[in-house]
Design a protein around this motif. Sequence first.
Motif, PDB file in Angstrom:
ATOM      1  N   LEU A   1    -105.471 -16.246  17.683  1.00  0.00           N
ATOM      2  CA  LEU A   1    -105.366 -16.344  16.232  1.00  0.00           C
ATOM      3  C   LEU A   1    -106.466 -17.235  15.663  1.00  0.00           C
ATOM      4  O   LEU A   1    -106.213 -18.188  14.936  1.00  0.00           O
ATOM      5  CB  LEU A   1    -103.990 -16.878  15.829  1.00  0.00           C
ATOM      6  CG  LEU A   1    -102.870 -15.843  15.746  1.00  0.00           C
ATOM      7  CD1 LEU A   1    -102.581 -15.213  17.096  1.00  0.00           C
ATOM      8  CD2 LEU A   1    -101.605 -16.459  15.180  1.00  0.00           C
TER       9      LEU A   1
ATOM     10  N   LYS B   1    -106.799  -7.839  10.955  1.00  0.00           N
ATOM     11  CA  LYS B   1    -106.161  -8.768  11.899  1.00  0.00           C
ATOM     12  C   LYS B   1    -105.755 -10.054  11.193  1.00  0.00           C
ATOM     13  O   LYS B   1    -104.623 -10.538  11.338  1.00  0.00           O
ATOM     14  CB  LYS B   1    -107.117  -9.105  13.040  1.00  0.00           C
ATOM     15  CG  LYS B   1    -107.292  -8.043  14.092  1.00  0.00           C
ATOM     16  CD  LYS B   1    -108.261  -8.545  15.162  1.00  0.00           C
ATOM     17  CE  LYS B   1    -108.563  -7.474  16.185  1.00  0.00           C
ATOM     18  NZ  LYS B   1    -109.513  -7.937  17.212  1.00  0.00           N
ATOM     19  N   ARG B   2    -106.697 -10.635  10.457  1.00  0.00           N
ATOM     20  CA  ARG B   2    -106.395 -11.906   9.780  1.00  0.00           C
ATOM     21  C   ARG B   2    -105.255 -11.739   8.788  1.00  0.00           C
ATOM     22  O   ARG B   2    -104.396 -12.619   8.666  1.00  0.00           O
ATOM     23  CB  ARG B   2    -107.652 -12.423   9.075  1.00  0.00           C
ATOM     24  CG  ARG B   2    -108.715 -12.946  10.041  1.00  0.00           C
ATOM     25  CD  ARG B   2    -109.790 -13.728   9.308  1.00  0.00           C
ATOM     26  NE  ARG B   2    -110.596 -12.865   8.442  1.00  0.00           N
ATOM     27  CZ  ARG B   2    -111.680 -12.210   8.844  1.00  0.00           C
ATOM     28  NH1 ARG B   2    -112.092 -12.318  10.100  1.00  0.00           N
ATOM     29  NH2 ARG B   2    -112.367 -11.469   7.991  1.00  0.00           N
TER      30      ARG B   2
ATOM     31  N   VAL C   1     -97.471 -13.465  20.957  1.00  0.00           N
ATOM     32  CA  VAL C   1     -98.517 -12.452  20.864  1.00  0.00           C
ATOM     33  C   VAL C   1     -98.937 -11.994  22.261  1.00  0.00           C
ATOM     34  O   VAL C   1     -98.471 -12.519  23.271  1.00  0.00           O
ATOM     35  CB  VAL C   1     -99.729 -12.976  20.069  1.00  0.00           C
ATOM     36  CG1 VAL C   1     -99.291 -13.459  18.690  1.00  0.00           C
ATOM     37  CG2 VAL C   1    -100.461 -14.083  20.825  1.00  0.00           C
TER      38      VAL C   1
ATOM     39  N   TRP D   1    -101.915 -11.455  10.835  1.00  0.00           N
ATOM     40  CA  TRP D   1    -101.478 -12.760  11.351  1.00  0.00           C
ATOM     41  C   TRP D   1    -100.952 -13.641  10.220  1.00  0.00           C
ATOM     42  O   TRP D   1     -99.935 -14.343  10.385  1.00  0.00           O
ATOM     43  CB  TRP D   1    -102.629 -13.464  12.059  1.00  0.00           C
ATOM     44  CG  TRP D   1    -103.118 -12.850  13.327  1.00  0.00           C
ATOM     45  CD1 TRP D   1    -104.415 -12.672  13.701  1.00  0.00           C
ATOM     46  CD2 TRP D   1    -102.332 -12.347  14.430  1.00  0.00           C
ATOM     47  NE1 TRP D   1    -104.497 -12.091  14.944  1.00  0.00           N
ATOM     48  CE2 TRP D   1    -103.237 -11.880  15.414  1.00  0.00           C
ATOM     49  CE3 TRP D   1    -100.971 -12.233  14.668  1.00  0.00           C
ATOM     50  CZ2 TRP D   1    -102.812 -11.330  16.624  1.00  0.00           C
ATOM     51  CZ3 TRP D   1    -100.543 -11.669  15.864  1.00  0.00           C
ATOM     52  CH2 TRP D   1    -101.441 -11.236  16.824  1.00  0.00           C
TER      53      TRP D   1
ATOM     54  N   THR E   1    -102.565 -20.815   7.900  1.00  0.00           N
ATOM     55  CA  THR E   1    -101.232 -20.207   7.872  1.00  0.00           C
ATOM     56  C   THR E   1    -100.147 -21.183   8.287  1.00  0.00           C
ATOM     57  O   THR E   1     -98.967 -20.917   8.088  1.00  0.00           O
ATOM     58  CB  THR E   1    -101.175 -18.999   8.825  1.00  0.00           C
ATOM     59  OG1 THR E   1    -101.405 -19.451  10.164  1.00  0.00           O
ATOM     60  CG2 THR E   1    -102.229 -17.966   8.448  1.00  0.00           C
TER      61      THR E   1
ATOM     62  N   GLU F   1    -104.855 -11.497  22.825  1.00  0.00           N
ATOM     63  CA  GLU F   1    -104.956 -11.778  21.392  1.00  0.00           C
ATOM     64  C   GLU F   1    -104.986 -13.284  21.148  1.00  0.00           C
ATOM     65  O   GLU F   1    -104.307 -14.050  21.829  1.00  0.00           O
ATOM     66  CB  GLU F   1    -103.764 -11.157  20.651  1.00  0.00           C
ATOM     67  CG  GLU F   1    -103.755  -9.644  20.738  1.00  0.00           C
ATOM     68  CD  GLU F   1    -102.441  -9.029  20.290  1.00  0.00           C
ATOM     69  OE1 GLU F   1    -102.491  -7.979  19.637  1.00  0.00           O
ATOM     70  OE2 GLU F   1    -101.377  -9.581  20.612  1.00  0.00           O
TER      71      GLU F   1
END
Length: 264
Positions: free
Chosen positions: A243, A218-219, A237, A222, A249, A241
């Motif tokens: 983040l 997942k990380r 998203v 993203w 990021t 979900e």
Amino acid sequence: MAGALDDAQFAALAAAVRHVLGIDLDAYRSQQLDRRLRFFRARHGLVDNAHLAARLREDAALARQFEDFLTINVSEFFRNPDRFDLLRERFLPALLARRRSLRIWSAGCSVGAEIYSVAILLAELDPAGHHELLGTDIDADALERARQGVFEPLEVRAVPTPWRLRYFRREGTNWVLHPEVRCRVRFVRHDLVQDPYPADWDLILCRNVVIYFTEPVKRRVWTNLAASLRPGGVLFVGGSESLYGVGATGLRYVAPCFYVREEP
């Protein structure tokens, strides 16, 4: 010993899935996946993951069913209409004010309802505009159905009636999207776990896809999606979900389901 046996059987299954389908099953491993595998095995009379692995290697029809089961092609137009209202009223106008020609990517697009929803919004907001719209998915069959643009009644239930009459035609019980909308979207196979990510997008939609991955994957997804956005670009998203842990990021939460990549 049971845990070691379970791990060995899962490793055999992952190897079979990688060989037959080209999918990295390790990226999906979770308690949720284990529960779903038990359901799939019970439905097909398979005693364990090793048995499933052996059958996948010898039964092409079962392998196709397993791929459909794994990739979960659930999609409909304007899913969560309030979020698409926000996209129409706030985010698309802001992006159009910055750039006349937008680049928009629906990652994990399934049968195309999501990216076609955006195409309809752009047809309403900017009828003369020329925008690049891309839909990608790991499932080649879903992509082919997306290209055909034929949808069942439940898939178009959230389309406002005037838009349904303007952009679709009725064919039996189904609704067929008009060619002038279909031709605006390009569909390509892409694996979010293994393939390189295309770059320089103004808007990326990735909804209810990443929830099935392990936390490290997942990380990574993203982070890669954030890097694929232009500065000021928007990531849309799914409602379930979030983040967490991706502050580095450069993404900033701005509204439920929406993140913006910070300007440098």
